[in-house]
Design a protein around this motif. Structure first.
Motif, PDB file in Angstrom:
ATOM      1  N   GLY A 271       0.797  -1.218   0.000  1.00  0.00           N
ATOM      2  CA  GLY A 271       0.000   0.000   0.000  1.00  0.00           C
ATOM      3  C   GLY A 271       0.827   1.264   0.000  1.00  0.00           C
ATOM      4  O   GLY A 271       0.357   2.323   0.378  1.00  0.00           O
ATOM      5  N   LEU A 327     -11.354   5.550  -0.653  1.00  0.00           N
ATOM      6  CA  LEU A 327     -10.269   4.592  -0.512  1.00  0.00           C
ATOM      7  C   LEU A 327      -8.919   5.294  -0.610  1.00  0.00           C
ATOM      8  O   LEU A 327      -7.987   4.999   0.144  1.00  0.00           O
ATOM      9  CB  LEU A 327     -10.391   3.511  -1.588  1.00  0.00           C
ATOM     10  N   TRP A 330      -8.329   7.027   2.765  1.00  0.00           N
ATOM     11  CA  TRP A 330      -7.924   6.090   3.830  1.00  0.00           C
ATOM     12  C   TRP A 330      -6.480   5.656   3.634  1.00  0.00           C
ATOM     13  O   TRP A 330      -5.695   5.601   4.590  1.00  0.00           O
ATOM     14  CB  TRP A 330      -8.827   4.852   3.819  1.00  0.00           C
ATOM     15  N   MET A 331      -6.132   5.333   2.394  1.00  0.00           N
ATOM     16  CA  MET A 331      -4.783   4.853   2.138  1.00  0.00           C
ATOM     17  C   MET A 331      -3.748   5.930   2.428  1.00  0.00           C
ATOM     18  O   MET A 331      -2.674   5.657   2.975  1.00  0.00           O
ATOM     19  CB  MET A 331      -4.654   4.377   0.690  1.00  0.00           C
ATOM     20  N   SER A 402     -15.394   1.084   0.585  1.00  0.00           N
ATOM     21  CA  SER A 402     -13.972   1.410   0.612  1.00  0.00           C
ATOM     22  C   SER A 402     -13.287   0.830   1.839  1.00  0.00           C
ATOM     23  O   SER A 402     -12.145   0.361   1.766  1.00  0.00           O
ATOM     24  CB  SER A 402     -13.782   2.936   0.573  1.00  0.00           C
ATOM     25  N   ILE A 403     -13.973   0.839   2.965  1.00  0.00           N
ATOM     26  CA  ILE A 403     -13.379   0.282   4.188  1.00  0.00           C
ATOM     27  C   ILE A 403     -13.250  -1.233   4.071  1.00  0.00           C
ATOM     28  O   ILE A 403     -12.252  -1.820   4.519  1.00  0.00           O
ATOM     29  CB  ILE A 403     -14.223   0.683   5.413  1.00  0.00           C
ATOM     30  N   LEU A 406     -10.146  -2.231   2.317  1.00  0.00           N
ATOM     31  CA  LEU A 406      -8.875  -2.043   3.017  1.00  0.00           C
ATOM     32  C   LEU A 406      -8.305  -3.349   3.551  1.00  0.00           C
ATOM     33  O   LEU A 406      -7.096  -3.448   3.784  1.00  0.00           O
ATOM     34  CB  LEU A 406      -9.055  -1.069   4.189  1.00  0.00           C
ATOM     35  N   HIS A 407      -9.131  -4.358   3.728  1.00  0.00           N
ATOM     36  CA  HIS A 407      -8.645  -5.609   4.293  1.00  0.00           C
ATOM     37  C   HIS A 407      -7.633  -6.295   3.378  1.00  0.00           C
ATOM     38  O   HIS A 407      -6.937  -7.208   3.804  1.00  0.00           O
ATOM     39  CB  HIS A 407      -9.818  -6.547   4.580  1.00  0.00           C
ATOM     40  N   TYR A 409      -4.976  -4.960   2.320  1.00  0.00           N
ATOM     41  CA  TYR A 409      -3.667  -4.318   2.478  1.00  0.00           C
ATOM     42  C   TYR A 409      -3.207  -4.448   3.930  1.00  0.00           C
ATOM     43  O   TYR A 409      -3.209  -3.498   4.706  1.00  0.00           O
ATOM     44  CB  TYR A 409      -3.767  -2.852   2.054  1.00  0.00           C
ATOM     45  N   LEU A 413      -2.332  -1.979   7.584  1.00  0.00           N
ATOM     46  CA  LEU A 413      -3.269  -2.052   8.701  1.00  0.00           C
ATOM     47  C   LEU A 413      -2.602  -2.478   9.999  1.00  0.00           C
ATOM     48  O   LEU A 413      -3.256  -2.515  11.036  1.00  0.00           O
ATOM     49  CB  LEU A 413      -4.405  -3.020   8.371  1.00  0.00           C
ATOM     50  N   PRO A 453      -9.248  -0.471  10.729  1.00  0.00           N
ATOM     51  CA  PRO A 453      -9.882   0.442   9.779  1.00  0.00           C
ATOM     52  C   PRO A 453     -11.384   0.559   9.955  1.00  0.00           C
ATOM     53  O   PRO A 453     -11.957   1.598   9.640  1.00  0.00           O
ATOM     54  CB  PRO A 453      -9.529  -0.155   8.416  1.00  0.00           C
TER      55      PRO A 453
END
Length: 1216
Positions: A271, A327, A330-331, A402-403, A406-407, A409, A413, A453
């Motif tokens: 990420g 997304l 968040w990243m 989007s959340i 995230l799983h 990456y 996290l 996240p």
């Protein structure tokens, strides 16, 4: 008048009589038309005749509804004896309602409509066209019904066509029994006695019309069974997805605009956003978040507001989905935390501030964006506009999606080791709400930190209404809520563990307001503890409560003459000390309460600075708190809120001061006062509502510097000292007497021969005595330290004094030899080597620290005295808040002095605080760029090369992207030793100290143009065409990335002033200058020339969007300047298109820029176009049509609003 009326009546009686006779005889319509035309001409009536149209329609409907009469009317239309538009308008309101009882008349009307309604060019060229449309406006009530005031014939034509189509749609719905399913009554009669004028605005009408069309398409059996038309054709009429294509842009830009939802937004499993794919277009977010971590300066504007504006801009310019932008946000926030997994030590914001950005600020941003969309949807429902085309809660669903993404990456996290317990606790709270599992079950013991996240979505309680009373596992907080008293053990537990709900933190606030003196102190201690630093789900509430407590309300029964703040002194002192650390100040800055905080601190300084010295308070711990201690703590904290030690000359950038330099007391109070009216002006903005509540809690009215007379006097004297230091004082004046007394008090132990130190030379006595050997350096520093210890607030005056004296440059340098002054020799060479390592990735040469190798280090006397004073402080909590004040000033002064002053200062401080070594060396390395603009340009060149993966050194990843630009942290603890710092980090920590940033305008443009050439022909991994250069699509993606980097640099460095100067001055100058083609161009030069234009188009659009916002609802004050600056730039473009300005650039570059920039405005920032002058838009469209860009020209007028509606219609007619 009476004669004219009689004559008029005679004419029409004669014409109608002639018509009736011809009708009875069955005369040839052509013969009738010739006779009528001749008669009208004999009476001097101009054709086509509006009056005849009205009389003929009235004659036919309904007494003479016979075929021959309709033939007469049709022939009059063909020969243009009557205006077709007026006839069709008159017939529509009379025939359509009676289509069932008089079907033949309706069929004839439809035939006339088919034959004459679409001969637009022919009809608009007829005499009396303007008068015809004005008459139609009165007949059909167009302006009244549509709620617009237009007189232009073209605009009325649009309304007329719209009304005819609407009437036919309503008729079709009524015929199939569907009209009753619509939300609003018909605007025009579709059956007898159905007319009722209903006034709405154009937006409401369009929404209602779309709903009717959709209803017809979905339910009409006649439409489904039709062989001549399909439902899809109807849908195209109301579709807003029509792509605006420029002749040259069409092969690239629309595809780039289209969001690639199915592609993963990150190309690296870690990420880190390596590479130059579309995902790297979120680079401005990474830069903005990282820039907010610079502790050298706070911001008067909430990070929530700034980030929200940037998110909207990127979402619009990149034409991305909300899922994609969420997304990306968040990243970027997760990468921000990962870059500081192992932070270096020093007086700078650390991991806590970064986690606050991720878990509090970013969460507030996305929550506000979701609320914004849903509040608009609610408003539309309330006003009955209909929202069938908009899915309520779309942003909410995209956020959740989007959340969930995230799983994938995991490396991002994984929280840093030091915050794993707090991260687990945050994740637990989120999962507890999502899963509905009781908090007491063992399930939560095995929750992974990978669920962190999810907390980003729910932790603040804004997205899914997280209850404020969720129970906690922590005994201290549960006991507090049950009414337990605040024992010392309980206070420690509550201060070391964040509150888990709003109810808990509100309980503490109530104790601070209503409790006893000891309870207030305890509550203040708790509020400034873990709940402030790591209570991410309630952090904004904690910040607001502390700010409110610094301006406590006057008790109802308070009758004393002195300020009520005196009685709150112990609590206020705890708060002032508690929020003094750098991380805390930065957290207040992120939440946007610096203006409110400054206002409260000014009040405290004014009150306690006026107290007599002997006032003190004893608290339960046995500690004595004096009024001077409260004043000094408040004063030191206040001075951290603006760059008080910088001379005012740095405040000017162009014709508009940059954002950073506006942080003066006056400006902070103006911002605070603006918050008071925000709730009324922007009721739908959650962030503004929050700030308005905090501002109004201290005082409901505006506050100005004049409200603090003593503080104002000091401030004016301080400015005078910084701007133009006094060269001497006149004996006998009160000021001289005060100076003489203070200096003799400070140095009473070392007066020699009973000679006063001050007799040497009044105001500069101390430094002069030291320079002449009458006062030793040690004695000078000791005396200054005694003064600062007695009244810590005097440290600000000492800083101002030394800053002024260093700036004057009249003092000789002193040898830092280890005898008179401390020596840096022990580690100066090591500092030099580390600086070279840090800058290894930039290609910048580091000057030698010691010319000749054996010369002793020297510093200007005031700087030597200042650094010697600072190293007398201990590195403990009590001294830290004052070092935080003196440290940035010392660094600024040393950086402004000739090289190698700052490395010498860093060497001295490294000996004092070894654990700060990395921070100090990094600070010293930054000064290399402050002495040479060429070094700054080289640094920026490294930034572009790193981001694009072009011609990079071995120290930087050749993949490019955010990872290469900002790196992954640095320090001697990383990779076995101190490592090169990514160029982007260096620039973000350097630019605030560049005094004149205006040269960056031309340099950024130059670097961007060079980057375009490198992308096409040169270095770095990229997809090549069969001709050996980059493919156009690949090259355009990289060019957009380079433009986003350039826009980010300009936006962050110079703010409004630099952006507006770029658009108003630099770009026009560049286009008018002659640019020679590169030797590399050859047969492929056309691609380079086009990409240069597109690069500048993206640069201008992004810079404007970052500063002005993308829509008319922008809260930024800068948006008020948008019409003027943009209008000036568009005037330049239009003048060049008109041939009034000669250009020096290549025609292909100019074409690409104009078509690209206008396409971006049409597609991404239509509200900008609506602010431009109508005549200016017409000139732009004329120029576009000369390039055969009719579609873009029409789109430009199409988004210009009601005012350009007529021009758009005329353009359509002209291109028939």
């Amino acid at each position: 008048m009476e004669v004219a009326t009689q004559l008029n009546g005679t004419v029409w009686d004669s014409i109608l009589g002639q018509t009736k006779v011809a009708q009875e005889k069955g005369s040839d319509p052509l013969l009738w038309s010739i006779q009528v035309s001749s008669n009208l001409s004999s009476f001097g009536i101009t054709l086509p005749s509006l009056e005849l149209a009205n009389h003929l329609v009235s004659h036919i409907l309904w007494e003479n509804n016979v075929p021959i009469a309709w033939k007469f009317l049709e022939k009059a239309l063909v020969l243009k004896i009557v205006p077709p538009f007026l006839v069709l308008g008159l017939l529509s309101t009379r025939v359509i309602p009676y289509r069932r009882s008089c079907p033949a008349a309706f069929r004839l009307y439809m035939e006339l409509l088919k034959r004459h309604a679409f001969s637009l060019k022919e009809s608009t060229n007829l005499p009396n066209y303007q008068k015809t449309m004005s008459t139609l406006d009165k007949v059909l009530h167009l302006s009244q019904i549509f709620g617009v005031q237009v007189k232009e014939a073209g605009a009325l034509l649009v309304l007329f066509v719209f009304s005819i189509v609407w009437q036919l749609v309503d008729s079709a719905l009524d015929d199939e029994g569907l009209l009753q399913l619509t939300e609003n009554d018909p605007r025009w009669p579709v059956k007898p006695q159905d007319m009722d004028v209903d006034v709405h605005n154009m937006c409401a009408h369009w929404e209602s019309f779309i709903q009717r069309m959709q209803l017809l398409v979905e339910n009409s059996s006649a439409l489904r069974n039709s062989k001549s038309i399909t439902p899809e054709i109807f849908l195209q009429l109301i579709s807003d997805t029509h792509k605006i294509k420029s002749q040259h842009f069409q092969a690239s830009l629309p595809q780039e605009f289209h969001p690639v939802v199915q592609s993963r937004p990150l190309v690296n499993s870690a990420g880190l956003c390596l590479g130059t794919s579309r995902s790297a277009l979120w680079l401005p977010l990474d830069m903005l978040l990282e820039d907010a971590m610079d502790g050298s300066q706070v911001n008067a504007t909430s990070a929530v507001e700034i980030i929200t504006g940037l998110v909207k801009s990127l979402q619009a310019i990149n034409a991305s989905s909300w899922h994609e932008i969420f997304l990306g946000l968040w990243m970027a926030a997760l990468r921000l935390v990962q870059r500081e997994r192992d932070p270096i030590e020093g007086p700078v914001p650390r991991l806590d501030t970064r986690l606050s950005m991720l878990l509090s600020i970013t969460t507030l941003v996305v929550a506000d964006l979701v609320e914004e969309e849903e509040s608009v949807a609610i408003d539309e429902i309330e006003y009955g506009l209909g929202i069938k085309h908009q899915v309520p809660g779309k942003r909410r669903m995209d956020l959740i999606f989007s959340i969930q993404n995230l799983h994938g990456y995991q490396s991002l996290l994984t929280p840093p080791q030091s915050v794993i317990p707090a991260a687990n606790q945050a994740a637990t709270k989120a999962m507890m709400f999502v899963s509905g599992i009781n908090v007491g079950t063992p399930y939560f013991e095995c929750i992974s930190t990978m669920d962190m996240p999810i907390n980003c979505c729910y932790v603040n309680g804004h997205i899914n209404q997280l209850p404020h009373n969720v129970p906690s596992q922590v005994p201290g907080w549960s006991s507090l809520m049950k009414g337990a008293s605040l024992t010392p053990g309980m206070i420690d537990a509550l201060a070391s563990t964040p509150a888990s709900s709003f109810a808990e933190i509100e309980k503490v606030f109530e104790i601070a307001v209503k409790g006893s003196s000891d309870e207030r102190i305890a509550a203040a201690t708790i509020l400034c503890g873990a709940s402030l630093i790591r209570g991410w789900n309630i952090q904004e509430h904690t910040v607001y409560f502390i700010t409110r407590l610094l301006s406590p309300p006057v008790p109802i029964d308070y009758t004393d003459n002195e300020s009520h703040l005196i009685s709150y002194a112990p609590m206020l002192n705890v708060l002032l000390v508690g929020i003094a650390p750098v991380d805390c100040v930065q957290i207040f800055s992120l939440h946007g309460v610096v203006p409110e905080l400054a206002c409260s601190l000014m009040t405290i300084c004014e009150v306690f600075g006026s107290c007599v010295p002997n006032i003190s308070w004893a608290i339960t711990t046995g500690e004595q708190i004096s009024a001077h201690a409260v004043f000094s703590n408040a004063f030191a904290l206040l001075l951290k809120l603006w760059r008080f030690n910088h001379p005012p000359i740095e405040y000017g950038v162009g014709d508009v001061p940059p954002v950073g330099s506006q942080l003066t007391p006056e400006y902070l109070l103006l911002v605070r006062n603006s918050h008071l009216v925000s709730s009324g002006s922007f009721p739908k903005d959650p962030n503004r509502r929050r700030l308005a509540q905090v501002a109004s809690s201290s005082s409901p009215g505006p506050i100005f510097v004049d409200s603090f007379p003593k503080l104002k006097v000091w401030y004016r004297q301080h400015l005078a000292c910084i701007a133009s230091p006094l060269t001497g004082l006149v004996n006998g004046t009160p000021v001289h007497h005060t100076v003489d007394t203070l200096l003799n008090m400070m140095f009473r132990k070392i007066n020699r021969g009973n000679q006063s130190v001050t007799t040497v030379t009044s105001g500069n006595a101390a430094l002069t005595a030291c320079a002449h050997g009458r006062l030793s350096p040690r004695e000078l520093c000791t005396g200054l330290k005694d003064l600062a210890d007695y009244l810590p607030a005097t440290l600000a005056t000492i800083v101002s004094y030394f800053s002024a004296e260093v700036t004057r440059g009249v003092w000789k340098s002193v040898f830092m030899n280890g005898t008179d002054w401390p020596s840096p020799a022990a580690n100066l060479s090591n500092v030099e080597e580390q600086i070279k390592k840090i800058l290894a990735a930039t290609g910048v040469d580091v000057p030698s620290l010691a010319a000749g190798g054996s010369s002793p280090a020297t510093l200007p006397l005031p700087l030597a005295a200042f650094v010697s004073l600072t190293i007398t402080y201990k590195l403990d909590k009590a001294s830290q808040r004052f070092l935080d004040l003196a440290g940035p000033a010392l660094e600024s002064l040393a950086a402004g002095c000739p090289w190698p002053c700052m490395p010498i200062v860093a060497s001295l401080w490294t000996q004092k605080a070894k654990r700060w070594s990395d921070f100090l060396v990094f600070s010293a390395s930054r000064t290399v760029f402050l002495h040479s603009n060429d070094a700054v340009v080289q640094l920026l060149k490294s930034c572009f090369s790193a981001t694009l993966g072009l011609n990079v050194s071995r120290c930087i990843s050749s993949n490019g992207g955010v990872g290469a630009l900002l790196g992954h942290g640095f320090g001697s603890h990383c990779n076995g030793g101190i490592s090169p710092v990514a160029p982007g980090i260096l620039y973000l920590r350097v630019y605030r100290s560049i005094r004149d940033v205006m040269f960056l305008r031309e340099e950024i443009v130059s670097l961007l143009m060079q980057t375009v050439e490198d992308v096409v022909y040169g270095g770095g991994p990229t997809k090549k065409s069969k001709y050996g250069h980059a493919s156009f699509a690949t090259a355009l993606t990289k060019v957009k990335l380079a433009a986003s980097l350039g826009a980010s640099v300009i936006f962050l460095t110079g703010g409004l002033g630099l952006v507006q100067s770029l658009i108003k001055e630099t770009l026009p100058s560049w286009f008018m200058s002659i640019h020679h083609r590169s030797e590399k161009d050859g047969n492929n030069g056309g691609m380079v020339l086009m990409l240069r234009g597109y690069a500048l188009a993206y640069l201008a659009a992004l810079c404007g969007a970052f500063i002005w916002g993308v829509d008319s609802s922008s809260l930024a004050s800068a948006s008020k300047r948008r019409p003027k600056i943009l209008g000036c730039h568009m005037e330049f473009v239009a003048s060049a298109l008109d041939g009034k300005i000669s250009l020096g650039c290549d025609a292909a570059t100019w074409h690409a820029y104009v078509s690209g920039f206008l396409s971006l405005m049409v597609k991404c920032t239509p509200s900008w176009i609506m602010e431009l002058n109508v005549e200016l838009l017409r000139r732009l469209c004329k120029g576009l049509r000369q390039w055969n860009e009719e579609e873009l020209a029409f789109a430009l007028l199409g988004v210009g609003g009601i005012e350009t509606m007529g021009s758009a219609a005329e353009l359509v007619i002209e291109t028939e």
